[in-house]
Structures are given as structure tokens and as C-alpha cells.
Design an enzyme around this catalytic site. Structure first.
Site, PDB file in Angstrom:
ATOM      1  N   ARG A  97       0.805  -1.227   0.000  1.00  5.95           N
ATOM      2  CA  ARG A  97       0.000   0.000   0.000  1.00  5.95           C
ATOM      3  C   ARG A  97       0.835   1.272   0.000  1.00  5.95           C
ATOM      4  O   ARG A  97       0.330   2.335  -0.354  1.00  5.95           O
ATOM      5  CB  ARG A  97      -0.999  -0.026   1.151  1.00  5.95           C
ATOM      6  CG  ARG A  97      -2.047  -1.092   0.889  1.00  5.95           C
ATOM      7  CD  ARG A  97      -3.263  -0.932   1.714  1.00  5.95           C
ATOM      8  NE  ARG A  97      -4.255  -1.899   1.268  1.00  5.95           N
ATOM      9  CZ  ARG A  97      -5.493  -1.933   1.698  1.00  5.95           C
ATOM     10  NH1 ARG A  97      -5.901  -1.038   2.581  1.00  5.95           N
ATOM     11  NH2 ARG A  97      -6.329  -2.823   1.252  1.00  5.95           N
ATOM     12  N   GLU A 138       4.177 -10.592  13.680  1.00  2.00           N
ATOM     13  CA  GLU A 138       3.391 -11.193  14.758  1.00  2.00           C
ATOM     14  C   GLU A 138       3.168 -12.682  14.496  1.00  2.00           C
ATOM     15  O   GLU A 138       3.022 -13.476  15.414  1.00  2.00           O
ATOM     16  CB  GLU A 138       2.005 -10.528  14.881  1.00  2.00           C
ATOM     17  CG  GLU A 138       1.981  -9.011  14.871  1.00  2.00           C
ATOM     18  CD  GLU A 138       2.024  -8.427  13.460  1.00  2.00           C
ATOM     19  OE1 GLU A 138       0.985  -8.408  12.776  1.00  2.00           O
ATOM     20  OE2 GLU A 138       3.105  -7.989  13.060  1.00  2.00           O
TER      21      GLU A 138
END
Length: 197
Positions: free
Chosen positions: A84, A121
Site C-alpha cells: 500500500r 506477529e
């Protein structure tokens, strides 16, 4: 939620002040019908509706451009993170009259590259930049849509530094404050338009 030029957070992890691009440039704030972005907040902090609204997207780029022009007298490149950052970075670079450099996931760039691994994560990942993307001493702004845990942004900073360029600032639309990603950036200047607790 509405995004107004008075939104924005800049500084380093140790020093933050609220500011807006328009205010920093000494310009009067835009009229409300121009300076409001109505596409946020979004489920999962998704910026897709913002991209579908040309007036809102133009206002977003206006705010980022105003901030950068007021903050930095010289910028050589905007570097955008896969993927993005590729939507925001080239528009911003074109406005500033400078080049755009992609920082991509491993295996996506042609030619010689520099790479760095980092922890997410949910596992590990790797980013790459072309070895000749920037030259030593050049001044770079790194952009992405969102700062969460900070692993990707930190890896991008490492890549730019390996090429001996200077990271002037990390710039995002959204910062997820509870994840404390900005702490990984240490002393690197950082700016976010929207912050969520």
C-alpha cells in the site's frame, strides 16, 4: 470519523507534537468541505474506501505534501513499502517532483538487491530494495498506509541505511498506538495522520 488538517502526530518516539501540514506551512486551514476525509475509520483500518473517493484521496495527498514541504527543505526520494505504500508514494513523489523507490517482498525486484529479514506477529518475512535504488547521502522519506508493530517499517529503514542514504522520516496514514510500533523506530522521525488507541 473525520480527518481534518489539525490531525497528525510527528516527532520521534521520545518527542511528539500534534501538527498539521497546513499549519506548519503557515497557510490557513482549508475550508471544511475540502479538508475533511470521511472514509475513515474503517473496519480493520482498511483504507480501500479512501482510495475509491477521489476528493478524499486528493485531500490526503495534499495533507502529506503540505507536511513534507513544511518539514524538509530537500528530499531526494520517496520509498514506498509493499504494497500500500505503492499507492501513496508515487502520488506524493510526483507532487514533490522527485523519484519513487519501491521496497518489496523478497523475490519481486529485478537485478541486484539488498535484503533484510524481520519478525512479524505471525512469523518471519523479508524485504528487498534494489542495490542502486539510492546513493549514499541521499535523503529519503519512507511511506506506508499503517504502522502496527513496526517490524516492516524498521526493516525498510535498515535497507535504506545499508545503502548509506538518510531516512528523514517514516510517514503513515494510520498508527495503531497500542501496538507500540513507533518504539522500534527509536530516534527515526515519524509522522502519522490518524492514531487509534
Amino acid at each position: 470519523m473525520l480527518l481534518h488538517p489539525a490531525a497528525g502526530r510527528k516527532g520521534t518516539a521520545q518527542d511528539r507534537t500534534r501538527s498539521s501540514g497546513a499549519e506548519l506551512a503557515g497557510k490557513p486551514a482549508r475550508p471544511p468541505e475540502v479538508c475533511i476525509i470521511t472514509a475513515l475509520p474503517l473496519r480493520c483500518r482498511d483504507i480501500s474506501p479512501l482510495l475509491k473517493d477521489p476528493a478524499a484521496f486528493r485531500t490526503l495527498i495534499d495533507l502529506l505534501e503540505d507536511h513534507l514541504r513544511a518539514s524538509f527543505p530537500k528530499i531526494d526520494f520517496i520509498a514506498g513499502l509493499d504494497s500500500r505504500g505503492f499507492l501513496i508514494g508515487p502520488c506524493l513523489a510526483q507532487r514533490l517532483g522527485i523519484g519513487f523507490v519501491p521496497i518489496r517482498k523478497k523475490g519481486k525486484l529485478p537485478g541486484p538487491t539488498e535484503s533484510v529479514s524481520y519478525t512479524l506477529e505471525y512469523g518471519k518475512a523479508e524485504l528487498e530494495i534494489q542495490s542502486d535504488a539510492v546513493e549514499p547521502g541521499q535523503k529519503v522519506i519512507i511511506v506506508d498506509d499503517l504502522l502496527a508493530t513496526g517490524g516492516t517499517m524498521c526493516a525498510a529503514c535498515e535497507l535504506v541505511k545499508r545503502l548509506k542514504a538518510e531516512v528523514l522520516e517514516c510517514l503513515v496514514i494510520i498508527e495503531l498506538k497500542p501496538l507500540k510500533g513507533v518504539e522500534k523506530l527509536n530516534s527515526i522521525p515519524f509522522y502519522s495522520l490518524l492514531q487509534y488507541d
